[in-house]
Design a protein around this motif. Structure first.
Motif, PDB file in Angstrom:
ATOM      1  N   ILE A   1       0.949  -1.123  -0.146  1.00  0.00           N
ATOM      2  CA  ILE A   1      -0.173   0.146  -0.039  1.00  0.00           C
ATOM      3  C   ILE A   1       0.722   1.354  -0.041  1.00  0.00           C
ATOM      4  O   ILE A   1       0.561   2.387  -0.807  1.00  0.00           O
ATOM      5  N   LEU A   2       1.895   1.221   0.804  1.00  0.00           N
ATOM      6  CA  LEU A   2       2.847   2.527   0.986  1.00  0.00           C
ATOM      7  C   LEU A   2       3.711   2.855  -0.446  1.00  0.00           C
ATOM      8  O   LEU A   2       3.577   3.721  -1.049  1.00  0.00           O
ATOM      9  N   GLN A   3       3.861   1.678  -1.158  1.00  0.00           N
ATOM     10  CA  GLN A   3       4.668   1.875  -2.276  1.00  0.00           C
ATOM     11  C   GLN A   3       3.851   2.090  -3.834  1.00  0.00           C
ATOM     12  O   GLN A   3       3.924   2.902  -4.546  1.00  0.00           O
ATOM     13  N   LYS A   4       2.360   1.768  -3.364  1.00  0.00           N
ATOM     14  CA  LYS A   4       1.414   2.141  -4.568  1.00  0.00           C
ATOM     15  C   LYS A   4       0.667   3.216  -4.298  1.00  0.00           C
ATOM     16  O   LYS A   4      -0.107   3.938  -5.143  1.00  0.00           O
ATOM     17  N   SER A   5       1.001   4.011  -3.019  1.00  0.00           N
ATOM     18  CA  SER A   5       0.205   5.295  -2.580  1.00  0.00           C
ATOM     19  C   SER A   5       0.561   6.416  -3.630  1.00  0.00           C
ATOM     20  O   SER A   5       1.927   6.486  -3.774  1.00  0.00           O
ATOM     21  N   HIS A   6      -0.353   7.268  -3.906  1.00  0.00           N
ATOM     22  CA  HIS A   6      -0.015   8.361  -4.603  1.00  0.00           C
ATOM     23  C   HIS A   6       0.916   9.349  -3.972  1.00  0.00           C
ATOM     24  O   HIS A   6       1.776   9.874  -4.390  1.00  0.00           O
ATOM     25  N   LYS A   7       0.502   9.466  -2.430  1.00  0.00           N
ATOM     26  CA  LYS A   7       1.248  10.274  -1.630  1.00  0.00           C
ATOM     27  C   LYS A   7       1.242   9.802  -0.133  1.00  0.00           C
ATOM     28  O   LYS A   7       0.405   9.085   0.210  1.00  0.00           O
ATOM     29  N   VAL A   8       2.402   9.741   0.492  1.00  0.00           N
ATOM     30  CA  VAL A   8       2.460   9.386   1.825  1.00  0.00           C
ATOM     31  C   VAL A   8       2.992  10.539   2.577  1.00  0.00           C
ATOM     32  O   VAL A   8       4.154  11.042   2.061  1.00  0.00           O
ATOM     33  N   LEU A   9       2.513  10.981   3.518  1.00  0.00           N
ATOM     34  CA  LEU A   9       2.868  12.077   4.497  1.00  0.00           C
ATOM     35  C   LEU A   9       3.024  11.724   5.850  1.00  0.00           C
ATOM     36  O   LEU A   9       2.174  11.161   6.316  1.00  0.00           O
ATOM     37  N   VAL A  10       4.459  11.991   6.020  1.00  0.00           N
ATOM     38  CA  VAL A  10       4.787  11.613   7.542  1.00  0.00           C
ATOM     39  C   VAL A  10       4.530  12.700   8.414  1.00  0.00           C
ATOM     40  O   VAL A  10       5.081  13.837   8.067  1.00  0.00           O
ATOM     41  N   ILE A  11       4.011  12.221   9.669  1.00  0.00           N
ATOM     42  CA  ILE A  11       4.033  13.310  10.805  1.00  0.00           C
ATOM     43  C   ILE A  11       5.113  13.080  11.748  1.00  0.00           C
ATOM     44  O   ILE A  11       5.532  12.021  12.021  1.00  0.00           O
ATOM     45  N   CYS A  12       5.749  14.433  11.785  1.00  0.00           N
ATOM     46  CA  CYS A  12       6.931  14.352  12.791  1.00  0.00           C
ATOM     47  C   CYS A  12       6.650  15.505  13.972  1.00  0.00           C
ATOM     48  O   CYS A  12       5.998  16.658  13.574  1.00  0.00           O
ATOM     49  N   ASN A  13       7.608  15.280  15.218  1.00  0.00           N
ATOM     50  CA  ASN A  13       7.315  16.148  16.034  1.00  0.00           C
ATOM     51  C   ASN A  13       8.691  17.170  15.579  1.00  0.00           C
ATOM     52  O   ASN A  13       9.251  16.901  14.622  1.00  0.00           O
ATOM     53  N   ASP A  14       8.637  18.316  16.653  1.00  0.00           N
ATOM     54  CA  ASP A  14       9.803  19.290  16.316  1.00  0.00           C
ATOM     55  C   ASP A  14      11.098  18.854  16.329  1.00  0.00           C
ATOM     56  O   ASP A  14      12.080  19.238  15.815  1.00  0.00           O
ATOM     57  N   LYS A  15      11.566  17.471  16.756  1.00  0.00           N
ATOM     58  CA  LYS A  15      12.749  16.945  16.763  1.00  0.00           C
ATOM     59  C   LYS A  15      12.852  16.063  15.641  1.00  0.00           C
ATOM     60  O   LYS A  15      13.850  15.285  15.478  1.00  0.00           O
ATOM     61  N   GLY A  16      11.883  15.840  14.920  1.00  0.00           N
ATOM     62  CA  GLY A  16      12.110  15.078  13.438  1.00  0.00           C
ATOM     63  C   GLY A  16      11.673  13.654  13.782  1.00  0.00           C
ATOM     64  O   GLY A  16      11.584  12.722  12.858  1.00  0.00           O
ATOM     65  N   LYS A  17      11.219  13.318  15.084  1.00  0.00           N
ATOM     66  CA  LYS A  17      10.778  11.949  15.190  1.00  0.00           C
ATOM     67  C   LYS A  17       9.565  11.536  14.646  1.00  0.00           C
ATOM     68  O   LYS A  17       8.409  12.201  14.676  1.00  0.00           O
ATOM     69  N   VAL A  18       9.286  10.394  13.974  1.00  0.00           N
ATOM     70  CA  VAL A  18       8.246   9.977  13.094  1.00  0.00           C
ATOM     71  C   VAL A  18       7.278   9.747  14.367  1.00  0.00           C
ATOM     72  O   VAL A  18       7.405   8.820  15.165  1.00  0.00           O
ATOM     73  N   MET A  19       5.732  10.149  14.105  1.00  0.00           N
ATOM     74  CA  MET A  19       4.767  10.165  15.082  1.00  0.00           C
ATOM     75  C   MET A  19       3.819   9.243  14.462  1.00  0.00           C
ATOM     76  O   MET A  19       2.994   8.631  15.168  1.00  0.00           O
ATOM     77  N   GLY A  20       3.779   9.376  13.056  1.00  0.00           N
ATOM     78  CA  GLY A  20       2.606   8.618  12.275  1.00  0.00           C
ATOM     79  C   GLY A  20       2.581   9.001  10.958  1.00  0.00           C
ATOM     80  O   GLY A  20       3.521   9.718  10.367  1.00  0.00           O
ATOM     81  N   PHE A  21       1.479   8.928  10.086  1.00  0.00           N
ATOM     82  CA  PHE A  21       1.709   9.052   8.633  1.00  0.00           C
ATOM     83  C   PHE A  21      -0.009   9.088   8.209  1.00  0.00           C
ATOM     84  O   PHE A  21      -0.854   8.447   8.945  1.00  0.00           O
TER      85      PHE A  21
END
Length: 155
Positions: free
Chosen positions: A52-72
């Motif tokens: 699903i990730l590879q075929k998605s048109h867009k993947v937006l990664v949600i990060c905190n102010d330190k760049g840590k991935v929180m979700g997507f």
């Protein structure tokens, strides 16, 4: 902070505001983290998440102010103007804190900038809290199929 940041937003915490942002995903860097978050939240195999990730048109990664991935969030475009959201996932430790409520207006603005007119997605019927949150944001249930409810909103 990442120079490929798409949009920043502020999240209110009890002790002050915290800046967060979303960015385009970096497949080699992000795929394992995004897969782990998804598999721990849904009954889905890592192979399915990868596909699903590879075929998605867009993947937006949600990060905190330190760049840590929180979700997507990831979606497919249909008819060039309708985005069908495959996943909106937050790591369990960030859930229930109002982050998605802070993020959603920025995501809608981003979608409008891209010319998207409507957004659809599936919510499991055994997750009434998620369904209610989407209803609160203007999504309407369209139909129920097996364990899922198709929701849609015109933006």
């Amino acid at each position: 902070m990442n120079n490929k940041m798409i949009s920043a937003f502020w999240f209110n915490r009890e002790k002050g505001e915290v800046m967060m942002y979303f960015r385009d995903w970096k497949p080699k860097k992000d795929i394992n983290k995004l897969t782990d978050i998804t598999v721990s939240n849904f009954r889905v195999s890592s192979d399915t998440v990868h596909e699903i990730l590879q075929k998605s048109h867009k993947v937006l990664v949600i990060c905190n102010d330190k760049g840590k991935v929180m979700g997507f969030l990831c979606y497919h475009l249909y008819l060039y103007k309708v985005a069908h959201v495959n996943y909106v996932v937050l790591d369990k430790k960030y859930r229930g804190k109002g982050i998605l409520q802070s993020l959603l207006p920025k995501l809608v603005a981003h979608a409008r900038e891209k010319g998207i007119l409507a957004v659809s997605g599936l919510v499991n019927k055994n997750n009434p809290e998620a369904l209610q949150k989407f209803k609160d944001f203007g999504f309407k249930p369209i139909l129920t199929y097996q364990d899922d409810i198709l929701i849609q909103s015109f933006i």
